[in-house]
Scaffold this active site. Structure first.
Site, PDB file in Angstrom:
ATOM      1  N   ARG A 141      -6.578   9.623  15.632  1.00  0.00           N
ATOM      2  CA  ARG A 141      -5.881  10.182  14.474  1.00  0.00           C
ATOM      3  C   ARG A 141      -6.708  11.303  13.867  1.00  0.00           C
ATOM      4  O   ARG A 141      -7.924  11.171  13.702  1.00  0.00           O
ATOM      5  CB  ARG A 141      -5.658   9.094  13.428  1.00  0.00           C
ATOM      6  N   LEU A 187      -2.300   9.073   5.551  1.00  0.00           N
ATOM      7  CA  LEU A 187      -1.541   9.058   4.299  1.00  0.00           C
ATOM      8  C   LEU A 187      -0.203   9.743   4.529  1.00  0.00           C
ATOM      9  O   LEU A 187       0.849   9.295   4.062  1.00  0.00           O
ATOM     10  CB  LEU A 187      -2.331   9.758   3.192  1.00  0.00           C
ATOM     11  N   GLY A 218       0.875  -1.171   0.000  1.00  0.00           N
ATOM     12  CA  GLY A 218       0.000   0.000   0.000  1.00  0.00           C
ATOM     13  C   GLY A 218       0.915   1.224   0.000  1.00  0.00           C
ATOM     14  O   GLY A 218       2.088   1.153  -0.393  1.00  0.00           O
ATOM     15  N   HIS A 254     -15.086   6.315  12.930  1.00  0.00           N
ATOM     16  CA  HIS A 254     -15.231   7.513  12.092  1.00  0.00           C
ATOM     17  C   HIS A 254     -16.681   7.989  12.124  1.00  0.00           C
ATOM     18  O   HIS A 254     -17.599   7.186  11.956  1.00  0.00           O
ATOM     19  CB  HIS A 254     -14.822   7.181  10.661  1.00  0.00           C
ATOM     20  N   ALA A 269       2.460   2.799   2.397  1.00  0.00           N
ATOM     21  CA  ALA A 269       3.684   2.674   3.199  1.00  0.00           C
ATOM     22  C   ALA A 269       4.673   1.728   2.528  1.00  0.00           C
ATOM     23  O   ALA A 269       5.855   2.056   2.350  1.00  0.00           O
ATOM     24  CB  ALA A 269       3.322   2.176   4.601  1.00  0.00           C
ATOM     25  N   ARG A 308     -12.481  13.455  15.034  1.00  0.00           N
ATOM     26  CA  ARG A 308     -13.409  12.331  14.809  1.00  0.00           C
ATOM     27  C   ARG A 308     -13.952  11.717  16.086  1.00  0.00           C
ATOM     28  O   ARG A 308     -15.117  11.340  16.151  1.00  0.00           O
ATOM     29  CB  ARG A 308     -12.681  11.249  14.024  1.00  0.00           C
TER      30      ARG A 308
HETATM   31  C1  LIG Z   1     -12.465   4.523   3.224  1.00  0.00           C
HETATM   32  C2  LIG Z   1     -11.208   5.104   3.776  1.00  0.00           C
HETATM   33  C3  LIG Z   1     -10.838   6.396   3.464  1.00  0.00           C
HETATM   34  C4  LIG Z   1      -9.666   6.933   3.986  1.00  0.00           C
HETATM   35  N1  LIG Z   1      -9.320   8.228   3.652  1.00  0.00           N
HETATM   36  C5  LIG Z   1      -8.189   8.747   4.159  1.00  0.00           C
HETATM   37  C6  LIG Z   1      -7.799  10.074   3.825  1.00  0.00           C
HETATM   38  O1  LIG Z   1      -8.463  10.749   3.076  1.00  0.00           O
HETATM   39  N2  LIG Z   1      -6.653  10.543   4.357  1.00  0.00           N
HETATM   40  C7  LIG Z   1      -5.870   9.807   5.181  1.00  0.00           C
HETATM   41  O2  LIG Z   1      -4.831  10.291   5.617  1.00  0.00           O
HETATM   42  N3  LIG Z   1      -6.208   8.544   5.488  1.00  0.00           N
HETATM   43  C8  LIG Z   1      -7.330   7.990   5.003  1.00  0.00           C
HETATM   44  N4  LIG Z   1      -7.673   6.717   5.332  1.00  0.00           N
HETATM   45  C9  LIG Z   1      -6.707   5.874   6.050  1.00  0.00           C
HETATM   46  C10 LIG Z   1      -5.625   5.396   5.086  1.00  0.00           C
HETATM   47  O3  LIG Z   1      -6.204   5.110   3.838  1.00  0.00           O
HETATM   48  C11 LIG Z   1      -4.897   4.149   5.570  1.00  0.00           C
HETATM   49  O4  LIG Z   1      -4.521   4.295   6.902  1.00  0.00           O
HETATM   50  C12 LIG Z   1      -3.635   3.928   4.744  1.00  0.00           C
HETATM   51  O5  LIG Z   1      -3.919   3.941   3.366  1.00  0.00           O
HETATM   52  C13 LIG Z   1      -2.959   2.622   5.113  1.00  0.00           C
HETATM   53  O6  LIG Z   1      -1.857   2.429   4.274  1.00  0.00           O
HETATM   54  P1  LIG Z   1      -0.872   1.234   4.511  1.00  0.00           P
HETATM   55  O7  LIG Z   1       0.132   1.280   3.420  1.00  0.00           O
HETATM   56  O8  LIG Z   1      -0.378   1.263   5.909  1.00  0.00           O
HETATM   57  O9  LIG Z   1      -1.785  -0.078   4.399  1.00  0.00           O
HETATM   58  P2  LIG Z   1      -2.712  -0.634   3.196  1.00  0.00           P
HETATM   59  O10 LIG Z   1      -2.960   0.347   2.124  1.00  0.00           O
HETATM   60  O11 LIG Z   1      -3.881  -1.266   3.881  1.00  0.00           O
HETATM   61  O12 LIG Z   1      -1.829  -1.763   2.565  1.00  0.00           O
HETATM   62  C14 LIG Z   1      -1.607  -2.977   3.205  1.00  0.00           C
HETATM   63  C15 LIG Z   1      -0.795  -3.860   2.294  1.00  0.00           C
HETATM   64  O13 LIG Z   1      -0.444  -5.029   3.005  1.00  0.00           O
HETATM   65  C16 LIG Z   1      -0.754  -6.168   2.248  1.00  0.00           C
HETATM   66  N5  LIG Z   1      -0.995  -7.257   3.186  1.00  0.00           N
HETATM   67  C17 LIG Z   1      -1.837  -7.278   4.250  1.00  0.00           C
HETATM   68  N6  LIG Z   1      -1.694  -8.425   4.921  1.00  0.00           N
HETATM   69  C18 LIG Z   1      -0.731  -9.122   4.298  1.00  0.00           C
HETATM   70  C19 LIG Z   1      -0.124 -10.374   4.524  1.00  0.00           C
HETATM   71  N7  LIG Z   1      -0.441 -11.141   5.569  1.00  0.00           N
HETATM   72  N8  LIG Z   1       0.829 -10.808   3.646  1.00  0.00           N
HETATM   73  C20 LIG Z   1       1.185 -10.036   2.582  1.00  0.00           C
HETATM   74  N9  LIG Z   1       0.671  -8.835   2.342  1.00  0.00           N
HETATM   75  C21 LIG Z   1      -0.282  -8.392   3.184  1.00  0.00           C
HETATM   76  C22 LIG Z   1      -1.916  -5.768   1.384  1.00  0.00           C
HETATM   77  O14 LIG Z   1      -1.958  -6.602   0.234  1.00  0.00           O
HETATM   78  C23 LIG Z   1      -1.522  -4.329   1.042  1.00  0.00           C
HETATM   79  O15 LIG Z   1      -0.609  -4.324  -0.027  1.00  0.00           O
HETATM   80  C24 LIG Z   1      -8.853   6.178   4.836  1.00  0.00           C
HETATM   81  C25 LIG Z   1      -9.238   4.881   5.171  1.00  0.00           C
HETATM   82  C26 LIG Z   1     -10.420   4.358   4.676  1.00  0.00           C
HETATM   83  C27 LIG Z   1     -10.846   3.020   5.139  1.00  0.00           C
END
Ligand SMILES: Cc1cc2nc3c(=O)[nH]c(=O)nc-3n(C[C@H](O)[C@H](O)[C@H](O)COP(=O)(O)OP(=O)(O)OC[C@H]3O[C@@H](n4cnc5c(N)ncnc54)[C@H](O)[C@@H]3O)c2cc1C
Length: 636
Positions: free
Chosen positions: A434, A440, A42, A266, A44, A330
């Site tokens: 948060r 993001l 994702g 939320h 990160a 929130r």
């Molecule tokens: C509907 C919605 C709207 C949002 N809007 C905002 C916003 O406008 N602004 C903001 O700042 N935040 C927002 N957020 C929060 C934000 O989107 C998330 O916190 C953030 O995108 C998380 O990013 P990440 O890279 O940590 O995880 P993710 O994007 O969840 O990525 C996780 C990754 O891990 C992988 N994965 C998971 N488990 C495993 C495993 N066991 N083995 C291998 N791979 C695995 C998945 O395939 C994926 O690639 C929103 C959240 C939601 C739900």
């Protein structure tokens, strides 16, 4: 277990620069000798994998979806914060730092939050350089809007699709490195365990989700970027595939789990419509810039919004919090909605409150509103069959985000040397709540700007023996993973994993949700193990392990949620105070606001796994505030 946060000494503004200077560097020619495993792509993970590969490391990256582009990050709607101060409304790095510490109810580390605020501006530059199409003003400058918990406009956005655009930017950077041969991408792989050798994280065991094969991968460091655990509530705004499995497996191998009870509910989600619903939809917080939240003044008033005259409406956020109005954080907005509904004043007499755009449409015109929020309005219309341009939206709070996660030090390293954790999966910089548009920011700060320095520091400063995937530890752990899969397939019961997940979700929402108390938490702690037993006696996993089998995937994740949910409830019970999203009903002010207990709980709670059937141990990392004055949060 020792929790050493490794916060650098010196003035807060200089800590990160000083630390980066002091971290050992890996010589450019030596970087290609190291292999880093990045689990999750994702925002990160993709930003970390791309940045590390750009530096010269060998990277192997894994995700459960068929493409990195489908990570849950793509769903992020409203925006990303940074203190560029383009609107000239008084913003600064210091103010972003202050708002974030205060927004988190003084339960985050000052030093980490300051660094986050510092590097946030770089993120915007990086993304613009990648071509991310942020909204712009007529004159071409980047546009900003307001989000909760701030009185300045510092949120950069791409309509209601900010996550998608940011992820496409990070994905492009990642795929460039795949093309260059520096990143090997392994989609449709689920990490099911961590391999620790001589006290260091040295690899992972995955299930190939297409063939069912278990696979071993070794590396010199492992980065978990696997997202948040909001789906422990079953119904949440998270994508269905979001899970706790990777973090939970790492916990069981020795990584401390921090503040699991800090979950975010939320305030603006489309209300639950039926028993068999599988997911909830967020209506971005950005809507509270122009939408006004209200309920009828009279209890049990089930009239349509258009039949309720102005003087019979209670714009309760504007009334209770005149300075921040509809843009309170929130946790405050969710709790206030719950109070109104508990008081019998829900919209149409039910479980929702109104989010009304009629004033904004009158003031700005429908076209302007459509330009700002068109896709969100369309989404609402498609789901509810109600047109929000002509009737107010109805919204209700829902599980959305995890502030808790694996404990990490200033270098984002967990309590297992060589295991790092980034993005929503770590316990992060948001304390007990948060602020909008800060996830993001944190995920990309971790991936683009923090980890490239700190992983290098670890590798340059650590003597690692040679290992490969033939090492006995890999063989043993792979065998454990395979036997667990067999066990899941062997139950051959009658209840679907979804059904058992729904049952867990009900316990979590009712007893560990927006309002928590000792009685409910104790009830949840006794009920979850019973449900776990039911799971292992009744779960129906159809198909086999040697094929694409989403029922098996779901069952494994639900099994982990059934263990994790109990830890979450225990953490909530142990934290005898209210702070941010953690609201213990026994601890509230006369006005119903969260009542912290700084003397006893100004710390991070980090849980250590002690083995099957044994109580986990709660450790505390004290928090000190030298730069921010600690006070009762006040948004009135
Ligand atoms: C509907 C919605 C709207 C949002 N809007 C905002 C916003 O406008 N602004 C903001 O700042 N935040 C927002 N957020 C929060 C934000 O989107 C998330 O916190 C953030 O995108 C998380 O990013 P990440 O890279 O940590 O995880 P993710 O994007 O969840 O990525 C996780 C990754 O891990 C992988 N994965 C998971 N488990 C495993 C495993 N066991 N083995 C291998 N791979 C695995 C998945 O395939 C994926 O690639 C929103 C959240 C939601 C739900």
């Amino acid at each position: 277990m020792k929790l050493d946060s490794k916060i650098p000494s010196g003035p807060i503004e200089k800590k990160w620069d000083k630390h980066r200077f002091e971290l050992k560097l890996v010589n450019p020619a030596n970087k290609r000798k190291y292999k880093v495993l990045v689990v999750g792509t994702g925002l990160a993970g993709a930003s970390a994998a791309a940045s590390l590969a750009e530096l010269g490391y060998n990277v192997e990256a894994f995700c459960v979806q068929d493409s990195a582009r489908r990570a849950h990050s793509i769903a992020a709607q409203g925006g990303i914060n940074a203190a560029k101060n383009y609107p000239n409304d008084g913003d600064s790095i210091w103010r972003l730092f202050y708002d974030t510490v205060k927004g988190g109810d003084f339960r985050a580390r000052e030093a980490n939050v300051y660094r986050l605020a510092q590097v946030a501006n770089n993120i915007i530059d990086q993304c613009v350089a990648q071509g991310v199409p942020f909204a712009r003003e007529y004159g071409g400058t980047l546009s900003n809007r307001s989000f909760g918990g701030a009185q300045v406009s510092r949120t950069f956005y791409a309509r209601g699709q900010t996550g998608q655009q940011l992820l496409l930017g990070a994905y492009s950077a990642l795929i460039r490195q795949v093309g260059a041969g520096a990143v090997k991408m392994f989609p449709r792989r689920e990490m099911l365990d961590l391999v620790v050798i001589d006290g260091h994280a040295r690899g992972i065991i995955c299930r190939n989700l297409e063939t069912g094969a278990t696979e071993r991968y070794w590396g010199d460091a492992v980065l978990l970027c696997t997202g948040g655990y909001g789906n422990v509530f079953n119904l949440s705004t998270n994508a269905n595939s979001c899970n706790v499995t990777a973090a939970w497996r790492a916990y069981k191998r020795g990584a401390a789990f921090a503040n699991p009870c800090f979950t975010q509910i939320h305030p603006t989600c489309i209300p639950v419509a039926g028993e068999h619903q599988s997911k909830l939809t967020l209506m971005s917080e950005s809507l509270r810039n122009d939408g006004r939240v209200w309920v009828p003044k009279k209890k049990g008033d089930a009239r349509k919004a258009s039949d309720i005259p102005e003087d019979e409406r209670d714009y309760y956020l504007e009334r209770k919090y005149p300075s921040f109005g509809n843009l309170v954080p929130r946790d405050i907005a969710s709790r206030a909605a719950k109070q109104m509904i508990d008081d019998g004043r829900g919209a149409l007499g039910g479980l929702s409150v109104f989010l009304d755009f009629s004033d904004a449409i009158k003031r700005l015109g429908k076209d302007k509103i459509a330009e700002k929020y068109g896709n969100l309005f369309d989404m609402y219309h498609h789901i509810t069959d109600e047109d929000p341009y002509s009737v107010p939206m109805r919204i209700y709070p829902a599980s959305h985000y995890a502030m808790g996660g694996l404990w990490v030090d200033y270098d984002l390293m967990t309590t297992i040397p060589g295991l790092f954790c980034l993005g929503e999966a770590n316990f992060s910089d948001h304390g007990a709540n948060r602020l909008g548009a800060s996830a993001l920011m944190q995920g990309l700060a971790d991936g683009y700007f923090v980890i490239p320095s700190t992983v290098g520091g670890y590798l340059a400063g650590t003597k690692l023996g040679k290992v490969d995937a033939g090492h006995k530890a890999f063989i043993d752990i792979e065998a454990e993973v395979s036997s667990r899969t067999k066990k899941l397939l062997g139950v051959k019961g009658k209840r679907t994993p979804q059904d058992l997940h729904r049952a867990l979700g009900k316990i979590m929402w009712n007893d560990v949700g927006m309002g928590r108390n000792a009685k409910g938490l104790t009830h949840a702690i006794s009920k979850i193990p019973q449900l776990r037993e039911e799971f292992w006696g009744t779960v129906a996993v159809t198909g086999s392990g040697e094929e694409f089998n989403q029922t098996l995937e779901r069952a494994g994740r639900v099994a982990d949620f059934l263990e994790f949910g109990e830890l979450l409830a225990k953490d909530a019970l142990a934290r005898e105070e209210s702070c941010g999203g953690h609201f213990r009903e026994e601890h509230q002010t006369a006005d119903g606001e969260a009542q912290r207990d700084d003397a006893k709980f100004m710390h991070v709670a980090a849980w250590e796994y002690k083995g099957e059937g044994r109580e986990p141990e709660r450790h505390a990392e004290p928090l000190t505030f030298e730069n921010v004055h600690v006070a009762q949060r006040n948004y009135a």
